[in-house]
Write a protein that holds these residues in place. Structure first.
Motif, PDB file in Angstrom:
ATOM      1  N   LEU A  19       0.837  -1.194   0.000  1.00 42.18           N
ATOM      2  CA  LEU A  19       0.000   0.000   0.000  1.00 42.18           C
ATOM      3  C   LEU A  19       0.876   1.249   0.000  1.00 42.18           C
ATOM      4  CD1 LEU A  19      -2.552  -1.049   2.765  1.00 42.18           C
ATOM      5  CD2 LEU A  19      -3.008  -0.984   0.309  1.00 42.18           C
ATOM      6  N   ASN A  20       0.486   2.227  -0.835  1.00 37.60           N
ATOM      7  CA  ASN A  20       1.146   3.519  -0.723  1.00 37.60           C
ATOM      8  C   ASN A  20       0.515   4.268   0.445  1.00 37.60           C
ATOM      9  OD1 ASN A  20      -1.259   4.745  -1.635  1.00 37.60           O
ATOM     10  ND2 ASN A  20      -0.612   4.608  -3.769  1.00 37.60           N
ATOM     11  N   LEU A  21       1.059   5.435   0.748  1.00 37.52           N
ATOM     12  CA  LEU A  21       0.612   6.149   1.938  1.00 37.52           C
ATOM     13  C   LEU A  21      -0.853   6.566   1.834  1.00 37.52           C
ATOM     14  CD1 LEU A  21       1.208   7.380   4.666  1.00 37.52           C
ATOM     15  CD2 LEU A  21       2.078   9.426   3.506  1.00 37.52           C
ATOM     16  N   ASN A  44      10.776   1.308  11.412  1.00 35.03           N
ATOM     17  CA  ASN A  44      11.983   1.284  12.240  1.00 35.03           C
ATOM     18  C   ASN A  44      12.038   0.039  13.115  1.00 35.03           C
ATOM     19  OD1 ASN A  44      12.873   3.731  11.212  1.00 35.03           O
ATOM     20  ND2 ASN A  44      11.927   4.940  12.845  1.00 35.03           N
ATOM     21  N   TRP A  45      10.873  -0.414  13.576  1.00 32.42           N
ATOM     22  CA  TRP A  45      10.824  -1.600  14.440  1.00 32.42           C
ATOM     23  C   TRP A  45      10.882  -2.895  13.635  1.00 32.42           C
ATOM     24  CZ3 TRP A  45       7.305  -5.628  15.634  1.00 32.42           C
ATOM     25  CH2 TRP A  45       7.584  -6.311  16.834  1.00 32.42           C
ATOM     26  N   GLY A  46      10.506  -2.824  12.356  1.00 34.76           N
ATOM     27  CA  GLY A  46      10.517  -4.017  11.509  1.00 34.76           C
ATOM     28  C   GLY A  46       9.159  -4.613  11.244  1.00 34.76           C
ATOM     29  N   ALA A  47       8.098  -4.001  11.802  1.00 37.07           N
ATOM     30  CA  ALA A  47       6.752  -4.523  11.567  1.00 37.07           C
ATOM     31  C   ALA A  47       6.268  -4.206  10.153  1.00 37.07           C
ATOM     32  CB  ALA A  47       5.769  -3.951  12.586  1.00 37.07           C
ATOM     33  N   LEU A  48       6.811  -3.137   9.563  1.00 37.08           N
ATOM     34  CA  LEU A  48       6.525  -2.795   8.175  1.00 37.08           C
ATOM     35  C   LEU A  48       7.841  -2.630   7.425  1.00 37.08           C
ATOM     36  CD1 LEU A  48       3.644  -0.121   8.355  1.00 37.08           C
ATOM     37  CD2 LEU A  48       3.439  -2.567   7.869  1.00 37.08           C
ATOM     38  N   GLU A  49       7.770  -2.809   6.121  1.00 34.65           N
ATOM     39  CA  GLU A  49       8.898  -2.538   5.243  1.00 34.65           C
ATOM     40  C   GLU A  49       8.441  -1.557   4.170  1.00 34.65           C
ATOM     41  OE1 GLU A  49      10.049  -6.309   3.697  1.00 34.65           O
ATOM     42  OE2 GLU A  49      10.862  -7.033   5.616  1.00 34.65           O
ATOM     43  N   ARG A  50       9.389  -0.830   3.589  1.00 30.60           N
ATOM     44  CA  ARG A  50       9.062   0.136   2.539  1.00 30.60           C
ATOM     45  C   ARG A  50       9.955  -0.122   1.338  1.00 30.60           C
ATOM     46  NH1 ARG A  50       8.729   6.763   3.193  1.00 30.60           N
ATOM     47  NH2 ARG A  50       7.152   7.075   1.548  1.00 30.60           N
ATOM     48  N   ASP A  51       9.333  -0.238   0.144  1.00 28.95           N
ATOM     49  CA  ASP A  51      10.110  -0.552  -1.048  1.00 28.95           C
ATOM     50  C   ASP A  51      10.589   0.720  -1.742  1.00 28.95           C
ATOM     51  OD1 ASP A  51       7.973   0.469  -2.530  1.00 28.95           O
ATOM     52  OD2 ASP A  51       7.192  -1.497  -3.091  1.00 28.95           O
ATOM     53  N   GLU A  52      11.237   0.521  -2.879  1.00 23.51           N
ATOM     54  CA  GLU A  52      11.842   1.651  -3.582  1.00 23.51           C
ATOM     55  C   GLU A  52      10.810   2.601  -4.172  1.00 23.51           C
ATOM     56  OE1 GLU A  52      11.563  -1.866  -6.428  1.00 23.51           O
ATOM     57  OE2 GLU A  52      12.043  -1.476  -4.315  1.00 23.51           O
ATOM     58  N   HIS A  53       9.559   2.154  -4.257  1.00 21.06           N
ATOM     59  CA  HIS A  53       8.494   3.009  -4.769  1.00 21.06           C
ATOM     60  C   HIS A  53       7.723   3.714  -3.646  1.00 21.06           C
ATOM     61  CE1 HIS A  53       9.231   1.272  -8.692  1.00 21.06           C
ATOM     62  NE2 HIS A  53       9.042   0.057  -8.193  1.00 21.06           N
ATOM     63  N   GLY A  54       8.163   3.523  -2.416  1.00 17.90           N
ATOM     64  CA  GLY A  54       7.505   4.159  -1.288  1.00 17.90           C
ATOM     65  C   GLY A  54       6.304   3.409  -0.756  1.00 17.90           C
ATOM     66  N   ARG A  55       6.065   2.191  -1.258  1.00 17.69           N
ATOM     67  CA  ARG A  55       4.922   1.408  -0.796  1.00 17.69           C
ATOM     68  C   ARG A  55       5.310   0.602   0.444  1.00 17.69           C
ATOM     69  NH1 ARG A  55       3.652  -1.955  -6.059  1.00 17.69           N
ATOM     70  NH2 ARG A  55       5.888  -2.315  -5.700  1.00 17.69           N
ATOM     71  N   TYR A  56       4.328   0.429   1.308  1.00 17.51           N
ATOM     72  CA  TYR A  56       4.538  -0.310   2.554  1.00 17.51           C
ATOM     73  C   TYR A  56       4.068  -1.744   2.411  1.00 17.51           C
ATOM     74  CZ  TYR A  56       5.206   4.324   4.628  1.00 17.51           C
ATOM     75  OH  TYR A  56       5.657   5.577   4.913  1.00 17.51           O
TER      76      TYR A  56
END
Length: 245
Positions: A19-21, A44-56
């Protein structure tokens, strides 16, 4: 804060793994600025990741935490060798399911490359009244839960066919009597699910083991015996080791 964090994590599902923001804000019901701030902390905690397109996307840290759940991981470690043997025999799907409230949760699945397209994936929630494993879990659930589900307007998923309370009550009684449940469905292709309870000390049904096979390959007597024997083996090891709560 916790509720808003859970809302962010709940925005993801199998149809929305990234998902994007904007979409994260919309699906979680949080303002964009709040979603961005909380998502950053979860990254920061590792529960989410963000790819090179800014999607979570959901992060691996959650997998690590989930692996500590005794009802899932402890049971899974015991059941997997038995499930592997059963999968070698049926060459289709072998499922391990536990009950969480009025739904089942698929803890793990072993599938042959020849197996039907799966309806459920590990971690998915599934209805108790219209899956083979769910019927076993419902048959051995507390009476008040059974009655609450029987009082609902029930349909067979994914066919959307109505299920009468009387027919379901008979099915549950048969599953308790034979310690086996069989469910046939026509969609997406004709298939049969056969399930048996996994029992812990104190005669508590803690999970269900099931196989899903094409209807044309079904040998009801052999399949039922194979599933029952495997579930009994898992139950025996649970009894020897002591089952997780």
């Amino acid at each position: 804060m916790l509720d808003r964090g859970f809302a962010l994590l709940g925005a993801f599902d199998r149809d929305h793994p990234r998902l994007n923001l904007v979409d994260l804000s919309r699906r979680s019901g949080l303002p964009k600025t709040t979603a961005a701030r909380l998502a950053g902390r979860l990254v920061n905690w590792g529960a989410l990741e963000r790819d090179e397109h800014g999607r979570y996307a959901v992060g691996l840290r959650l997998l690590q935490v989930a692996s500590l759940a005794p009802r899932g991981q402890g049971l899974r470690e015991i059941a997997l060798p038995f499930m592997g043997d059963l999968a070698e025999a049926v060459h289709q799907h072998v499922l391990l399911v536990v009950r969480d409230g009025d739904e089942g949760v698929l803890v793990d699945r072993i599938s042959s490359h020849r197996a039907l397209a799966p309806l459920y994936h590990p971690g998915d929630r599934l209805p108790l009244h219209s899956t083979g494993a769910g019927l076993v879990l419902l048959a051995h659930a507390p009476t008040e839960l059974q009655e609450a589900i029987l009082a609902q307007h029930l349909v067979q998923e994914p066919e959307k066919l109505p299920i009468s309370a009387e027919a379901l009550r008979r099915t549950l009684a048969g599953a308790r009597r034979s310690r086996l449940a069989t469910l046939r469905r026509d969609r997406p292709v004709p298939m049969v699910s056969v399930a048996a309870p996994i029992v812990a000390p104190g005669n508590r049904t803690v999970a269900a083991l099931s196989v899903v096979v094409p209807e044309k390959l079904t040998d009801g007597r052999w399949l039922g015996a194979a599933v029952t024997t495997t579930a009994t083996g898992i139950s025996r090891v649970l009894s020897e080791r002591g089952s997780p709560d």
